[in-house]
Motif scaffolding. Structure first.
Motif, PDB file in Angstrom:
ATOM      1  N   LYS A   1       0.814  -1.212   0.000  1.00  0.00           N
ATOM      2  CA  LYS A   1       0.000   0.000   0.000  1.00  0.00           C
ATOM      3  C   LYS A   1       0.851   1.267   0.000  1.00  0.00           C
ATOM      4  CE  LYS A   1      -2.295   1.076   3.716  1.00  0.00           C
ATOM      5  NZ  LYS A   1      -3.280   1.122   4.797  1.00  0.00           N
ATOM      6  N   ASP A   2       1.963   1.259   0.694  1.00  0.00           N
ATOM      7  CA  ASP A   2       2.762   2.464   0.834  1.00  0.00           C
ATOM      8  C   ASP A   2       3.932   2.551  -0.157  1.00  0.00           C
ATOM      9  OD1 ASP A   2       4.042   0.338   1.938  1.00  0.00           O
ATOM     10  OD2 ASP A   2       4.816   1.416   3.672  1.00  0.00           O
ATOM     11  N   SER A   3       3.967   1.696  -1.167  1.00  0.00           N
ATOM     12  CA  SER A   3       5.083   1.704  -2.114  1.00  0.00           C
ATOM     13  C   SER A   3       4.844   2.725  -3.222  1.00  0.00           C
ATOM     14  CB  SER A   3       5.284   0.324  -2.726  1.00  0.00           C
ATOM     15  OG  SER A   3       4.185   0.000  -3.545  1.00  0.00           O
ATOM     16  N   ASN A   4       5.922   3.097  -3.915  1.00  0.00           N
ATOM     17  CA  ASN A   4       5.860   4.017  -5.039  1.00  0.00           C
ATOM     18  C   ASN A   4       5.306   3.256  -6.243  1.00  0.00           C
ATOM     19  OD1 ASN A   4       6.204   5.967  -6.948  1.00  0.00           O
ATOM     20  ND2 ASN A   4       8.420   6.069  -6.798  1.00  0.00           N
ATOM     21  N   PHE A   5       4.086   3.554  -6.614  1.00  0.00           N
ATOM     22  CA  PHE A   5       3.399   2.805  -7.665  1.00  0.00           C
ATOM     23  C   PHE A   5       3.173   3.665  -8.910  1.00  0.00           C
ATOM     24  CE2 PHE A   5      -0.298   0.488  -9.422  1.00  0.00           C
ATOM     25  CZ  PHE A   5       0.298  -0.736  -9.550  1.00  0.00           C
TER      26      PHE A   5
ATOM     27  N   LEU B   1       3.665   4.618 -12.600  1.00  0.00           N
ATOM     28  CA  LEU B   1       4.083   4.008 -13.858  1.00  0.00           C
ATOM     29  C   LEU B   1       4.454   5.131 -14.816  1.00  0.00           C
ATOM     30  CD1 LEU B   1       4.396   1.468 -15.616  1.00  0.00           C
ATOM     31  CD2 LEU B   1       2.038   1.813 -16.344  1.00  0.00           C
ATOM     32  N   LYS B   2       5.708   5.146 -15.242  1.00  0.00           N
ATOM     33  CA  LYS B   2       6.198   6.156 -16.176  1.00  0.00           C
ATOM     34  C   LYS B   2       6.580   5.456 -17.463  1.00  0.00           C
ATOM     35  CE  LYS B   2       8.378   8.393 -12.338  1.00  0.00           C
ATOM     36  NZ  LYS B   2       9.682   8.529 -11.722  1.00  0.00           N
ATOM     37  N   SER B   3       6.198   6.052 -18.578  1.00  0.00           N
ATOM     38  CA  SER B   3       6.515   5.472 -19.871  1.00  0.00           C
ATOM     39  C   SER B   3       7.134   6.546 -20.751  1.00  0.00           C
ATOM     40  CB  SER B   3       5.238   4.934 -20.516  1.00  0.00           C
ATOM     41  OG  SER B   3       5.529   4.320 -21.738  1.00  0.00           O
ATOM     42  N   PHE B   4       8.210   6.180 -21.437  1.00  0.00           N
ATOM     43  CA  PHE B   4       8.897   7.088 -22.336  1.00  0.00           C
ATOM     44  C   PHE B   4       8.965   6.433 -23.715  1.00  0.00           C
ATOM     45  CE2 PHE B   4      10.536   7.746 -18.087  1.00  0.00           C
ATOM     46  CZ  PHE B   4      10.344   9.107 -17.920  1.00  0.00           C
TER      47      PHE B   4
ATOM     48  N   ARG C   1      15.088   3.639 -45.097  1.00  0.00           N
ATOM     49  CA  ARG C   1      13.758   4.121 -44.682  1.00  0.00           C
ATOM     50  C   ARG C   1      13.167   3.276 -43.554  1.00  0.00           C
ATOM     51  NH1 ARG C   1      13.269   9.009 -45.942  1.00  0.00           N
ATOM     52  NH2 ARG C   1      11.030   8.942 -46.069  1.00  0.00           N
ATOM     53  N   LYS C   2      14.008   2.875 -42.617  1.00  0.00           N
ATOM     54  CA  LYS C   2      13.559   2.054 -41.487  1.00  0.00           C
ATOM     55  C   LYS C   2      12.931   2.950 -40.425  1.00  0.00           C
ATOM     56  CE  LYS C   2      15.393  -2.117 -42.437  1.00  0.00           C
ATOM     57  NZ  LYS C   2      15.096  -3.435 -42.076  1.00  0.00           N
ATOM     58  N   ASN C   3      11.935   2.414 -39.755  1.00  0.00           N
ATOM     59  CA  ASN C   3      11.262   3.067 -38.641  1.00  0.00           C
ATOM     60  C   ASN C   3      11.934   2.584 -37.361  1.00  0.00           C
ATOM     61  OD1 ASN C   3       9.404   4.085 -36.783  1.00  0.00           O
ATOM     62  ND2 ASN C   3       7.963   2.433 -37.142  1.00  0.00           N
ATOM     63  N   THR C   4      12.388   3.489 -36.523  1.00  0.00           N
ATOM     64  CA  THR C   4      12.982   3.090 -35.257  1.00  0.00           C
ATOM     65  C   THR C   4      12.083   3.524 -34.117  1.00  0.00           C
ATOM     66  OG1 THR C   4      14.283   5.118 -35.161  1.00  0.00           O
ATOM     67  CG2 THR C   4      15.346   3.183 -36.104  1.00  0.00           C
ATOM     68  N   CYS C   5      11.942   2.655 -33.141  1.00  0.00           N
ATOM     69  CA  CYS C   5      11.093   2.907 -31.990  1.00  0.00           C
ATOM     70  C   CYS C   5      11.840   2.469 -30.736  1.00  0.00           C
ATOM     71  CB  CYS C   5       9.783   2.133 -32.127  1.00  0.00           C
ATOM     72  SG  CYS C   5       8.728   2.247 -30.684  1.00  0.00           S
ATOM     73  N   ARG C   6      11.905   3.346 -29.773  1.00  0.00           N
ATOM     74  CA  ARG C   6      12.522   3.044 -28.490  1.00  0.00           C
ATOM     75  C   ARG C   6      11.531   3.408 -27.395  1.00  0.00           C
ATOM     76  NH1 ARG C   6      16.129   5.243 -31.959  1.00  0.00           N
ATOM     77  NH2 ARG C   6      15.644   7.344 -31.323  1.00  0.00           N
ATOM     78  N   THR C   7      11.300   2.487 -26.475  1.00  0.00           N
ATOM     79  CA  THR C   7      10.404   2.764 -25.364  1.00  0.00           C
ATOM     80  C   THR C   7      10.937   2.093 -24.100  1.00  0.00           C
ATOM     81  OG1 THR C   7       8.129   2.636 -24.559  1.00  0.00           O
ATOM     82  CG2 THR C   7       8.892   0.798 -25.881  1.00  0.00           C
ATOM     83  N   CYS C   8      10.658   2.730 -22.982  1.00  0.00           N
ATOM     84  CA  CYS C   8      10.988   2.128 -21.696  1.00  0.00           C
ATOM     85  C   CYS C   8       9.898   2.505 -20.703  1.00  0.00           C
ATOM     86  CB  CYS C   8      12.371   2.543 -21.200  1.00  0.00           C
ATOM     87  SG  CYS C   8      12.550   4.296 -20.913  1.00  0.00           S
ATOM     88  N   GLN C   9       9.623   1.597 -19.790  1.00  0.00           N
ATOM     89  CA  GLN C   9       8.606   1.828 -18.770  1.00  0.00           C
ATOM     90  C   GLN C   9       9.195   1.536 -17.400  1.00  0.00           C
ATOM     91  OE1 GLN C   9       5.176  -0.490 -19.804  1.00  0.00           O
ATOM     92  NE2 GLN C   9       4.696   0.782 -21.557  1.00  0.00           N
ATOM     93  N   PHE C  10       8.886   2.407 -16.464  1.00  0.00           N
ATOM     94  CA  PHE C  10       9.349   2.276 -15.095  1.00  0.00           C
ATOM     95  C   PHE C  10       8.153   2.142 -14.179  1.00  0.00           C
ATOM     96  CE2 PHE C  10      12.774   4.460 -17.208  1.00  0.00           C
ATOM     97  CZ  PHE C  10      13.910   3.917 -16.639  1.00  0.00           C
ATOM     98  N   LEU C  11       8.211   1.207 -13.254  1.00  0.00           N
ATOM     99  CA  LEU C  11       7.230   1.089 -12.179  1.00  0.00           C
ATOM    100  C   LEU C  11       7.949   1.541 -10.913  1.00  0.00           C
ATOM    101  CD1 LEU C  11       4.393   0.293 -11.348  1.00  0.00           C
ATOM    102  CD2 LEU C  11       5.219  -2.013 -10.952  1.00  0.00           C
ATOM    103  N   GLY C  12       7.612   2.749 -10.457  1.00  0.00           N
ATOM    104  CA  GLY C  12       8.381   3.352  -9.381  1.00  0.00           C
ATOM    105  C   GLY C  12       9.751   3.715  -9.907  1.00  0.00           C
ATOM    106  N   ASP C  13      10.800   3.206  -9.291  1.00  0.00           N
ATOM    107  CA  ASP C  13      12.166   3.462  -9.733  1.00  0.00           C
ATOM    108  C   ASP C  13      12.765   2.290 -10.498  1.00  0.00           C
ATOM    109  OD1 ASP C  13      12.091   5.932  -8.482  1.00  0.00           O
ATOM    110  OD2 ASP C  13      12.791   5.107  -6.573  1.00  0.00           O
TER     111      ASP C  13
END
Length: 140
Positions: free
Chosen positions: A89-93, A95-98, A110-122
């Motif tokens: 209950k008290d944790s850092n919840f 969700l950050k997505s880049f 003509r290639k498509n490049t995609c970079r993504t990362c997701q963080f749950l808390g730290d």
């Protein structure tokens, strides 16, 4: 289901689900109830998320082959009841997505490049670096 055997995986990797128009029809109400319950469980059982989403597609034209796959997911879940994610209950919840997308950025291929990362808390939970073919159309 209490006396059923346990499945090692949620879905058999050699079987492919399709529309199966010739198959035997099954009660759609029970299937939708099972899918709804399994979707609720995907919040803590991430390992069944893909398999449940595959089965979810066949709610309109349901056949016995689809129902058998859902029963296998339940058998798998029976063997993994002690496995899951715990969210205090008290944790850092947070969700950050880049996301960084470059459509047809490479002038050579003509290639498509995609970079993504997701963080749950730290903590990093997803990192995707992908390069795919991209078709470019010019409209006049």
């Amino acid at each position: 289901m209490e006396s059923c055997s346990v499945a090692a995986t949620p879905m058999n990797s050699s079987s492919k689900l399709d529309k199966n128009d010739d198959g035997q029809s099954v009660d759609i109400t029970a299937y939708r109830g099972l899918i709804g319950s399994l979707l609720y469980l995907t919040a803590s059982q991430l390992d069944i998320q893909f398999d449940v989403s595959v089965c979810e597609r066949f709610q309109v034209n349901l056949k016995l082959s689809h129902f058998i796959v859902v029963k296998r997911i339940l058998k798998y879940f029976k063997g993994t009841q002690n496995v899951g994610l715990w969210y205090p209950k008290d944790s850092n919840f947070n969700l950050k997505s880049f996301l960084d997308v470059d459509y047809a950025g490479c002038k050579i291929d003509r290639k498509n490049t995609c970079r993504t990362c997701q963080f749950l808390g730290d903590h990093l939970i997803l990192l995707v670096l992908q390069e795919t073919d991209f078709s470019c159309y010019v409209y006049n």
